[in-house]
Design a protein around this motif. Sequence first.
Motif, PDB file in Angstrom:
ATOM      1  N   LEU A 132      -9.319  -1.864   7.454  1.00 19.40           N
ATOM      2  CA  LEU A 132      -8.911  -0.479   7.714  1.00 19.40           C
ATOM      3  C   LEU A 132      -7.392  -0.364   7.836  1.00 19.40           C
ATOM      4  N   ALA A 133      -6.752  -1.474   8.238  1.00 18.78           N
ATOM      5  CA  ALA A 133      -5.297  -1.470   8.389  1.00 18.78           C
ATOM      6  C   ALA A 133      -4.585  -1.186   7.075  1.00 18.78           C
ATOM      7  N   LEU A 134      -5.272  -1.366   5.939  1.00 14.75           N
ATOM      8  CA  LEU A 134      -4.657  -1.082   4.647  1.00 14.75           C
ATOM      9  C   LEU A 134      -4.737   0.410   4.278  1.00 14.75           C
ATOM     10  N   SER A 135      -5.299   1.229   5.151  1.00 12.14           N
ATOM     11  CA  SER A 135      -5.419   2.666   4.867  1.00 12.14           C
ATOM     12  C   SER A 135      -4.065   3.308   4.631  1.00 12.14           C
ATOM     13  N   GLY A 136      -4.037   4.304   3.758  1.00 12.57           N
ATOM     14  CA  GLY A 136      -2.788   4.988   3.459  1.00 12.57           C
ATOM     15  C   GLY A 136      -2.988   6.495   3.397  1.00 12.57           C
ATOM     16  N   LEU A 194      -6.141   7.977   1.498  1.00  9.29           N
ATOM     17  CA  LEU A 194      -7.419   8.040   2.223  1.00  9.29           C
ATOM     18  C   LEU A 194      -7.403   9.175   3.241  1.00  9.29           C
ATOM     19  N   VAL A 252     -10.976   1.665   1.115  1.00  9.86           N
ATOM     20  CA  VAL A 252      -9.938   2.565   1.641  1.00  9.86           C
ATOM     21  C   VAL A 252      -9.078   3.187   0.550  1.00  9.86           C
ATOM     22  N   PRO A 257      -6.609   4.148  11.145  1.00 11.99           N
ATOM     23  CA  PRO A 257      -5.523   3.956  12.097  1.00 11.99           C
ATOM     24  C   PRO A 257      -4.374   4.912  11.829  1.00 11.99           C
ATOM     25  N   MET A 309       0.870  -1.189   0.000  1.00 12.32           N
ATOM     26  CA  MET A 309       0.000   0.000   0.000  1.00 12.32           C
ATOM     27  C   MET A 309       0.900   1.230   0.000  1.00 12.32           C
ATOM     28  N   ARG A 365       4.679   1.325   5.717  1.00  6.89           N
ATOM     29  CA  ARG A 365       3.420   1.185   4.984  1.00  6.89           C
ATOM     30  C   ARG A 365       2.891  -0.257   5.099  1.00  6.89           C
ATOM     31  N   PRO A 366       1.569  -0.408   5.087  1.00  5.77           N
ATOM     32  CA  PRO A 366       1.015  -1.760   5.089  1.00  5.77           C
ATOM     33  C   PRO A 366       1.384  -2.474   3.777  1.00  5.77           C
TER      34      PRO A 366
END
Lengths: 350, 350
Positions: free
Chosen positions: B199-203, B206, A176, A271, A113, A132-133
């Motif tokens: 939601l953990a994939l948010s960057g 977003l 997202v 988050p 991501m 980053r995820p």
Amino acid sequence: MSVSPVLVMGCGLIGTSLALALTDAGVEVHLDDVLDTNVELAVARGAGTADPVESPSVVVVAVPPSEVAACIAHALETWPGATVTDVASVKAALQSVVSGHPGSERYVGSHPMAGSERSGPMAAYAKLFEGRPWAVTPSPEAAPESIQRVVEIAKLVGAVPLQMDAEAHDRAVAVVSHVPHVLAVLTAARLHGAPTDHLALSGPGLRDVTRIAGSDIALWQEILAANATEVRTVLEQVRGDLDRVIDAIGTDTDRLGDVLQSGQDGTRLIPGKHGEQVTELATVHVSVLDQPGELSRLMAHTGESGVNIEDIRIDHELGRRVGQVEISVVAAHADTLVEALTARGWSAYS
Amino acid sequence: MSVSPVLVMGCGLIGTSLALALTDAGVEVHLDDVLDTNVELAVARGAGTADPVESPSVVVVAVPPSEVAACIAHALETWPGATVTDVASVKAALQSVVSGHPGSERYVGSHPMAGSERSGPMAAYAKLFEGRPWAVTPSPEAAPESIQRVVEIAKLVGAVPLQMDAEAHDRAVAVVSHVPHVLAVLTAARLHGAPTDHLALSGPGLRDVTRIAGSDIALWQEILAANATEVRTVLEQVRGDLDRVIDAIGTDTDRLGDVLQSGQDGTRLIPGKHGEQVTELATVHVSVLDQPGELSRLMAHTGESGVNIEDIRIDHELGRRVGQVEISVVAAHADTLVEALTARGWSAYS
């Protein structure tokens, strides 16, 4: 676990950034691209070597979305010992196509991501993935060793690997990433035809909302097409909300307020870095004599404590000469503030 | 032109920030608010004095939208020599209400295009308006001296005053501020019910799109209600585009591409700071022998020139041993690069 040597196929923004980061981490990186010039530029940037590699441990397919499936199949076939991964933004359909190929247990999908509105090897940089995820989406058939190698790649470049199945990933990125992109585009599209002096009133709010709309068109056409079902589902929900707002504006303030509240609450679900929760606040209560200078004195002492005031409220009780001040601080710092104020003679508690 | 003394009515984010900036600029600032605590906090921050003022030159009404009209009328009546301005986000309806009052030629509407998701006097800071547009929207009846005083206020706090009529202002902010806010809210509203690992994939994308959705609900209910007609018009246009995207996704890639292109082009219409245009680029052409190391040498020399490479393309002509490299640089720096490369023996021109 050694992942060397790594072959990166596709020297665009993501491939070259990955190659730079892996090279910095001491991995032997080989580079390939259909355009010789992309390889030249990546090599010139220090991302690795253009020399062919006989037995890569890991092949990272970082080519445009329309080429990914064919490239993965080619890699599985050409290097029978290699783990193969990719960086495409949509996983389920791709996994489905690949699962028919011999060696598909060595394929483990990835989606870092990370990105930028810019593209190409000149836009690449090693720190792109830091913090980053990085979604890792193995199929049920994936070999454990292959999953481990892909997770290791993510960690080596500073990313946070998050394992999930491909369908869940596609639903997640629709919400997202893909729908936010569409709404940024629709916001920016409204600027056409606006007179220059109107546009002159633009501020950071507009720039924030529309920033990602500057991204590569061809890439996003492919991403949205690949995730069409999930994106359409979410966009239809957005249209429902939009209809509600259009109806409520100017007529039903409460209904409009509900939508605004829903949006504000939504922002609190995002988050922080590394999946941390939003910072928790606590309230420190302080009694303050209702006489001139007391509040200034309190604020000076709070400043000296080094604890930042996030917010402050003051209650004056009618007829009493003492008021209550409520100072919001980061929860972890509340005790520090109480101690500092108590030491200076205040009546404070949290 | 002296604007002292100034009375700021309303010690929230905008009023207190204005007071801080004017105080820093040497203006005598008086503060007022229905909540004594807001005045206390603003005074404690150094924004001015709570002492009453007999004859302000300028009164800035910085109270919540629902109170503004009454407050302006009160100010025009109470201080017959004062210029009165406000900071409300919507101008035409307000101007219309005020125009009936005696002394209305001393009223000149303002809208500083500045703010923050935070509110209240503790969130205020003096630099809030620095470099930001400040719309000044005099009615045809406004006294020239009143217009001058308001323009001077804007300049004193570091803002860029832009004069326009009230209706044009309302159309402009619908497009560059109000609709972007609604779309940010709709994006964030979709996050409800999403699992934590999604939601953990948010960057950052977003976060950028949804940032302004964190703003004060009550304030935005009032802003959107006040500009309902203009906002509804633009939202209906957005709904049309949204329908086109929903229909085209997964079925008509070209049509989807058109919308994406429209969005990307839209982002290029947003001016830089102080209304500057987006940086213009130029191309420097360099001939490069097709042999190992030449490209690295070119890039090293370009780096030494101090000119940043914005983008680069390489053309190898089949059968020729010389390729053309096209380096995109900021237009103003093109000559610098050509000179630097020529001095090092390259054949370069722009």
